[in-house]
Structures are given as structure tokens and as C-alpha cells.
Design a protein around this motif. Structure first.
Motif, PDB file in Angstrom:
ATOM      1  N   THR A  57       0.842  -1.192   0.000  1.00 57.21           N
ATOM      2  CA  THR A  57       0.000   0.000   0.000  1.00 57.21           C
ATOM      3  C   THR A  57       0.877   1.241   0.000  1.00 57.21           C
ATOM      4  N   THR A  58       0.226   2.391   0.043  1.00 59.49           N
ATOM      5  CA  THR A  58       0.933   3.661  -0.012  1.00 59.49           C
ATOM      6  C   THR A  58       0.610   4.503   1.221  1.00 59.49           C
ATOM      7  N   LEU A  59       1.447   5.492   1.466  1.00 62.60           N
ATOM      8  CA  LEU A  59       1.209   6.408   2.578  1.00 62.60           C
ATOM      9  C   LEU A  59      -0.102   7.186   2.394  1.00 62.60           C
ATOM     10  N   PRO A  60      -0.420   7.672   1.192  1.00 58.25           N
ATOM     11  CA  PRO A  60      -1.712   8.356   1.045  1.00 58.25           C
ATOM     12  C   PRO A  60      -2.917   7.450   1.378  1.00 58.25           C
ATOM     13  N   ARG A  61      -2.860   6.170   0.991  1.00 57.41           N
ATOM     14  CA  ARG A  61      -3.962   5.259   1.347  1.00 57.41           C
ATOM     15  C   ARG A  61      -4.033   5.070   2.858  1.00 57.41           C
ATOM     16  N   PHE A  62      -2.868   4.930   3.483  1.00 49.59           N
ATOM     17  CA  PHE A  62      -2.816   4.809   4.939  1.00 49.59           C
ATOM     18  C   PHE A  62      -3.426   6.055   5.586  1.00 49.59           C
ATOM     19  N   ASP A  63      -3.071   7.226   5.071  1.00 45.09           N
ATOM     20  CA  ASP A  63      -3.592   8.483   5.624  1.00 45.09           C
ATOM     21  C   ASP A  63      -5.113   8.588   5.487  1.00 45.09           C
ATOM     22  N   VAL A  64      -5.655   8.157   4.346  1.00 46.93           N
ATOM     23  CA  VAL A  64      -7.112   8.176   4.159  1.00 46.93           C
ATOM     24  C   VAL A  64      -7.773   7.243   5.173  1.00 46.93           C
ATOM     25  N   THR A 106      -9.954  11.358  -4.599  1.00 48.10           N
ATOM     26  CA  THR A 106     -10.826  10.510  -5.415  1.00 48.10           C
ATOM     27  C   THR A 106     -10.143   9.219  -5.854  1.00 48.10           C
ATOM     28  N   GLY A 107      -8.963   9.310  -6.411  1.00 47.51           N
ATOM     29  CA  GLY A 107      -8.243   8.123  -6.876  1.00 47.51           C
ATOM     30  C   GLY A 107      -7.876   7.179  -5.744  1.00 47.51           C
ATOM     31  N   ILE A 108      -7.490   7.754  -4.627  1.00 47.34           N
ATOM     32  CA  ILE A 108      -7.119   6.935  -3.460  1.00 47.34           C
ATOM     33  C   ILE A 108      -8.350   6.185  -2.949  1.00 47.34           C
ATOM     34  N   VAL A 109      -9.460   6.885  -2.836  1.00 45.40           N
ATOM     35  CA  VAL A 109     -10.702   6.251  -2.374  1.00 45.40           C
ATOM     36  C   VAL A 109     -11.127   5.156  -3.345  1.00 45.40           C
ATOM     37  N   GLU A 110     -11.019   5.419  -4.644  1.00 45.93           N
ATOM     38  CA  GLU A 110     -11.367   4.399  -5.653  1.00 45.93           C
ATOM     39  C   GLU A 110     -10.611   3.100  -5.390  1.00 45.93           C
ATOM     40  N   ARG A 111      -9.317   3.224  -5.173  1.00 48.55           N
ATOM     41  CA  ARG A 111      -8.482   2.035  -4.934  1.00 48.55           C
ATOM     42  C   ARG A 111      -8.896   1.326  -3.642  1.00 48.55           C
ATOM     43  N   LEU A 112      -9.194   2.086  -2.604  1.00 50.45           N
ATOM     44  CA  LEU A 112      -9.617   1.491  -1.336  1.00 50.45           C
ATOM     45  C   LEU A 112     -10.982   0.814  -1.465  1.00 50.45           C
ATOM     46  N   VAL A 113     -11.855   1.361  -2.307  1.00 43.53           N
ATOM     47  CA  VAL A 113     -13.142   0.723  -2.594  1.00 43.53           C
ATOM     48  C   VAL A 113     -12.901  -0.614  -3.302  1.00 43.53           C
ATOM     49  N   GLU A 114     -12.032  -0.589  -4.321  1.00 39.25           N
ATOM     50  CA  GLU A 114     -11.691  -1.814  -5.058  1.00 39.25           C
ATOM     51  C   GLU A 114     -11.115  -2.888  -4.132  1.00 39.25           C
ATOM     52  N   ASP A 115     -10.327  -2.455  -3.150  1.00 41.87           N
ATOM     53  CA  ASP A 115      -9.717  -3.386  -2.195  1.00 41.87           C
ATOM     54  C   ASP A 115     -10.705  -3.887  -1.144  1.00 41.87           C
ATOM     55  N   GLY A 116     -11.901  -3.289  -1.108  1.00 41.68           N
ATOM     56  CA  GLY A 116     -12.901  -3.686  -0.117  1.00 41.68           C
ATOM     57  C   GLY A 116     -12.700  -3.059   1.251  1.00 41.68           C
ATOM     58  N   VAL A 166      -5.762  18.151   1.296  1.00 40.19           N
ATOM     59  CA  VAL A 166      -5.418  17.900  -0.113  1.00 40.19           C
ATOM     60  C   VAL A 166      -6.658  18.177  -0.959  1.00 40.19           C
ATOM     61  N   SER A 167      -6.479  18.211  -2.270  1.00 42.14           N
ATOM     62  CA  SER A 167      -7.604  18.499  -3.156  1.00 42.14           C
ATOM     63  C   SER A 167      -8.532  17.287  -3.284  1.00 42.14           C
ATOM     64  N   ASN A 168      -9.780  17.559  -3.663  1.00 46.31           N
ATOM     65  CA  ASN A 168     -10.744  16.473  -3.905  1.00 46.31           C
ATOM     66  C   ASN A 168     -10.213  15.500  -4.948  1.00 46.31           C
ATOM     67  N   GLY A 169      -9.554  16.035  -5.970  1.00 45.46           N
ATOM     68  CA  GLY A 169      -9.007  15.185  -7.022  1.00 45.46           C
ATOM     69  C   GLY A 169      -7.986  14.191  -6.490  1.00 45.46           C
ATOM     70  N   ASN A 170      -7.165  14.618  -5.554  1.00 48.83           N
ATOM     71  CA  ASN A 170      -6.178  13.712  -4.963  1.00 48.83           C
ATOM     72  C   ASN A 170      -6.843  12.574  -4.209  1.00 48.83           C
ATOM     73  N   MET A 213     -16.664  13.338   0.732  1.00 49.38           N
ATOM     74  CA  MET A 213     -15.375  13.448   0.059  1.00 49.38           C
ATOM     75  C   MET A 213     -14.739  14.812   0.324  1.00 49.38           C
ATOM     76  N   SER A 214     -15.536  15.870   0.292  1.00 48.33           N
ATOM     77  CA  SER A 214     -15.002  17.214   0.533  1.00 48.33           C
ATOM     78  C   SER A 214     -14.487  17.349   1.969  1.00 48.33           C
ATOM     79  N   GLU A 215     -15.165  16.727   2.924  1.00 47.86           N
ATOM     80  CA  GLU A 215     -14.704  16.754   4.310  1.00 47.86           C
ATOM     81  C   GLU A 215     -13.396  15.984   4.458  1.00 47.86           C
ATOM     82  N   LEU A 216     -13.318  14.835   3.793  1.00 44.81           N
ATOM     83  CA  LEU A 216     -12.104  14.034   3.829  1.00 44.81           C
ATOM     84  C   LEU A 216     -10.930  14.828   3.253  1.00 44.81           C
TER      85      LEU A 216
END
Length: 150
Positions: free
Chosen positions: A36-43, A71-81, A65-69, A56-59
């Protein structure tokens, strides 16, 4: 520039160097031990603090960080369950994200390892040194957050 100013500049550079070294170690350990990555850990760390979830805006605000940053991290965490994304009732543009039970379990494993890595990184300091450095850095942060006033 006075000697005191030069000493403070050197201190700042040493704080940066130490921060980069510790962060690099944590990033590598997360990659190697958990794939995993530090940004995923931080989320996940932010979400574990907000049991009911965050928009998402609160997160983004919590992580500064920006919403765009995020979004991709959350997508991956969703995929991972590890994260659930749900529509917010009454606001069709907003999504609420929260950890799944599997995400909580995984974060717990990662957080335990993270604590060990940080303990190892600072193992050369005795408890009084840790306390003193922490208090000094907190005083700097507090002063800057208060617009430079103590």
C-alpha cells in the motif's frame, strides 16, 4: 544574520531532513509489508477517526489535499474492499465514504506496524528528549497557527 538565526535555520533543515528520512522509511515499509501507499494509509487513518464516514469534501479538508487527490485513493480502497462509498441523501453530487469492517481490520494491522516503525526511528531518544522535542515543536506550530503570537 545572527548566530541565533543561523542556528534556527540549521535546526529547520535538520527537522526537514529527519522528517524526510522517517517518511521515506514509512513509505517503503508500507509498500513492502502491506503493498500500500502512505496516502492510502492516511485516508484510512482519517476514516477510522470518523466512524459514520465523511463526505469526500470533508475528507479532503481533513487531509488538507484536493478532492481530485482523494478521489483516486478512495477508488483504490473501494476496489480493495476497505472503503464503502455511498450517496448522501438529499445531495446527489456528494458521496460519503467510510471504512468497511475489512478496512478497519486492515488499518489496525497497518497502524500497529506503523507505531513500531516510528518507535524504532526514534529509539535513540530517551523519554525526556522525546517530551522536550515534542513540546518545542508544538510551541512552534501553535505560535504560527496564532499568526506568530505566542
Amino acid at each position: 544574520m545572527s548566530t541565533t538565526s543561523k542556528d534556527r535555520l540549521r535546526l529547520w533543515l535538520k527537522v526537514l531532513k529527519a522528517t524526510k528520512a522517517v517518511e521515506s522509511e514509512v513509505r517503503e515499509n508500507l509498500r513492502r509489508e502491506f503493498a500500500t501507499t502512505l496516502p492510502r494509509f492516511d485516508v484510512m487513518a482519517a476514516l477510522v477517526q470518523h466512524e459514520k464516514g465523511l463526505k469526500m469534501s470533508e475528507l479532503s479538508g481533513v487531509l488538507k489535499v484536493s478532492n481530485g487527490n482523494v478521489t483516486g485513493i478512495v477508488e483504490r480502497l473501494v476496489e480493495d474492499g476497505h472503503v464503502l462509498r455511498e450517496k448522501v441523501e438529499g445531495d446527489r453530487r456528494a458521496n460519503l465514504v467510510r471504512l468497511t469492517e475489512a478496512g478497519k481490520t486492515e488499518f489496525s494491522r497497518q497502524a500497529e506496524a506503523h507505531e513500531g516503525w516510528i518507535a524504532a526511528a526514534f529509539a535513540g531518544l530517551n523519554p525526556d528528549e522525546v517530551q522536550g522535542i515534542a513540546e518545542s515543536l508544538e510551541a512552534v506550530a501553535r505560535r504560527l497557527e496564532n499568526g506568530g503570537k505566542s
